[in-house]
Design a protein around this motif. Structure first.
Motif, PDB file in Angstrom:
ATOM      1  N   PHE A   1       0.816  -1.208   0.000  1.00 28.98           N
ATOM      2  CA  PHE A   1       0.000   0.000   0.000  1.00 28.98           C
ATOM      3  C   PHE A   1       0.855   1.265   0.000  1.00 28.98           C
ATOM      4  O   PHE A   1       0.558   2.250   0.693  1.00 28.98           O
ATOM      5  CB  PHE A   1      -0.970   0.001   1.199  1.00 28.98           C
ATOM      6  N   MET A   2       1.917   1.209  -0.803  1.00 25.99           N
ATOM      7  CA  MET A   2       2.781   2.367  -1.005  1.00 25.99           C
ATOM      8  C   MET A   2       2.822   2.678  -2.496  1.00 25.99           C
ATOM      9  O   MET A   2       2.563   1.814  -3.339  1.00 25.99           O
ATOM     10  CB  MET A   2       4.198   2.085  -0.487  1.00 25.99           C
ATOM     11  N   GLN A   3       3.165   3.928  -2.824  1.00 25.47           N
ATOM     12  CA  GLN A   3       3.237   4.309  -4.232  1.00 25.47           C
ATOM     13  C   GLN A   3       4.094   5.555  -4.382  1.00 25.47           C
ATOM     14  O   GLN A   3       4.047   6.456  -3.549  1.00 25.47           O
ATOM     15  CB  GLN A   3       1.824   4.588  -4.772  1.00 25.47           C
ATOM     16  N   ILE A   4       4.886   5.589  -5.463  1.00 27.79           N
ATOM     17  CA  ILE A   4       5.595   6.822  -5.820  1.00 27.79           C
ATOM     18  C   ILE A   4       4.669   7.618  -6.737  1.00 27.79           C
ATOM     19  O   ILE A   4       4.282   7.140  -7.803  1.00 27.79           O
ATOM     20  CB  ILE A   4       6.925   6.524  -6.541  1.00 27.79           C
ATOM     21  N   ARG A   5       4.304   8.814  -6.292  1.00 30.71           N
ATOM     22  CA  ARG A   5       3.389   9.643  -7.062  1.00 30.71           C
ATOM     23  C   ARG A   5       4.089  10.875  -7.620  1.00 30.71           C
ATOM     24  O   ARG A   5       5.018  11.398  -7.015  1.00 30.71           O
ATOM     25  CB  ARG A   5       2.208  10.089  -6.199  1.00 30.71           C
ATOM     26  N   LYS A   6       3.587  11.324  -8.763  1.00 26.58           N
ATOM     27  CA  LYS A   6       4.118  12.526  -9.393  1.00 26.58           C
ATOM     28  C   LYS A   6       3.169  13.696  -9.132  1.00 26.58           C
ATOM     29  O   LYS A   6       1.951  13.540  -9.159  1.00 26.58           O
ATOM     30  CB  LYS A   6       4.261  12.318 -10.898  1.00 26.58           C
ATOM     31  N   GLY A   7       3.743  14.869  -8.874  1.00 29.44           N
ATOM     32  CA  GLY A   7       2.942  16.068  -8.684  1.00 29.44           C
ATOM     33  C   GLY A   7       3.720  17.293  -9.107  1.00 29.44           C
ATOM     34  O   GLY A   7       4.949  17.270  -9.186  1.00 29.44           O
TER      35      GLY A   7
END
Length: 242
Positions: free
Chosen positions: A58-64
């Motif tokens: 339940f982890m994720q690398i997100r872009k913003g």
């Protein structure tokens, strides 16, 4: 996922957030160190590989996007703890209460920023009274830890905060927060259409890209003349890099 991916992930876990240029440098370093092929134009695919392995945790690398510069950033996000509970190991309960109040003030503002005096006044009315000096020290810590950004006595949410707490912000402030008409991400610091029946928001960097070269910019929603100055984000980036 190979050892280069693991090294990339470990570094991101340590630093919390990285902009796109430094993410590509980190990618090159990890691939060179582990003797794997390097392709700078495949950064998102590379991160997708990491994310597919993080999904069971339940982890994720997100872009913003940075609302001021338009630069893309990458941050590691806990998909379960998406609110200020992610900060419980570093901050006391009353400090988190102040941070949530800061978020309230920023969301309620028209500019996406709030003066320190407003925060200090608000802190006086909380469950646990906090001295002015202690609140100021907390604000300094929140800036140092990259949750807030301070400029000329005003505070706004950092890119890291918006990326990591996006779901919390959308849930808690669903009737107040708007998204950018162009990129569809949450918009705090932005330009707003002045047509009272429209009122869409567009991030300044998105305004710069969307209206580039336009002789008479018009709102993409209602077609009214866009009344604001079109920012030159590229020129601003160039000056800041010198």
């Amino acid at each position: 996922m190979d050892d280069s991916h693991r090294r990339f992930l470990q570094t991101l876990m340590r630093i919390g957030i990285v902009d796109e240029a430094n993410a590509k440098q980190l990618l090159h370093h990890c691939c060179s160190t582990q003797n794997t092929s390097y392709a700078p134009d495949q950064l998102d695919n590379y991160i997708d590989t990491i994310n597919s392995n993080l999904e069971p945790m339940f982890m994720q690398i997100r872009k913003g996007m940075c609302e001021e510069s338009g630069v893309q950033h990458y941050a590691l996000v806990n998909m379960i703890e998406t609110d200020a509970t992610t900060m419980t190991t570093d901050y006391a309960d009353h400090e988190l209460e102040i941070f949530r109040k800061v978020m309230d003030l920023i969301v309620d503002s028209e500019t996406g920023r709030v003066y320190s005096t407003e925060i200090l006044n608000c802190a006086k009315s909380l469950t646990k009274k906090t001295k002015k000096r202690d609140t100021e020290e907390l604000l300094n810590r929140l800036v140092q830890d990259n949750w807030l950004i301070e400029k000329n006595g005003e505070y706004c949410l950092s890119t890291r905060c918006i990326i990591e707490m996006e779901q919390y912000i959308r849930t808690m402030y669903q009737d107040q927060v708007k998204v950018c008409r162009i990129c569809r991400n949450i918009a705090f610091q932005s330009q707003i259409c002045e047509n009272p029946t429209c009122g869409i928001k567009i991030h300044n960097p998105c305004v710069a890209r969307f209206f580039r070269g336009a002789t008479e910019p018009r709102c993409p929603a209602c077609n009214d003349v866009w009344p604001h100055r079109i920012p030159d984000i590229e020129a601003r980036r160039s000056r800041s890099s010198k």
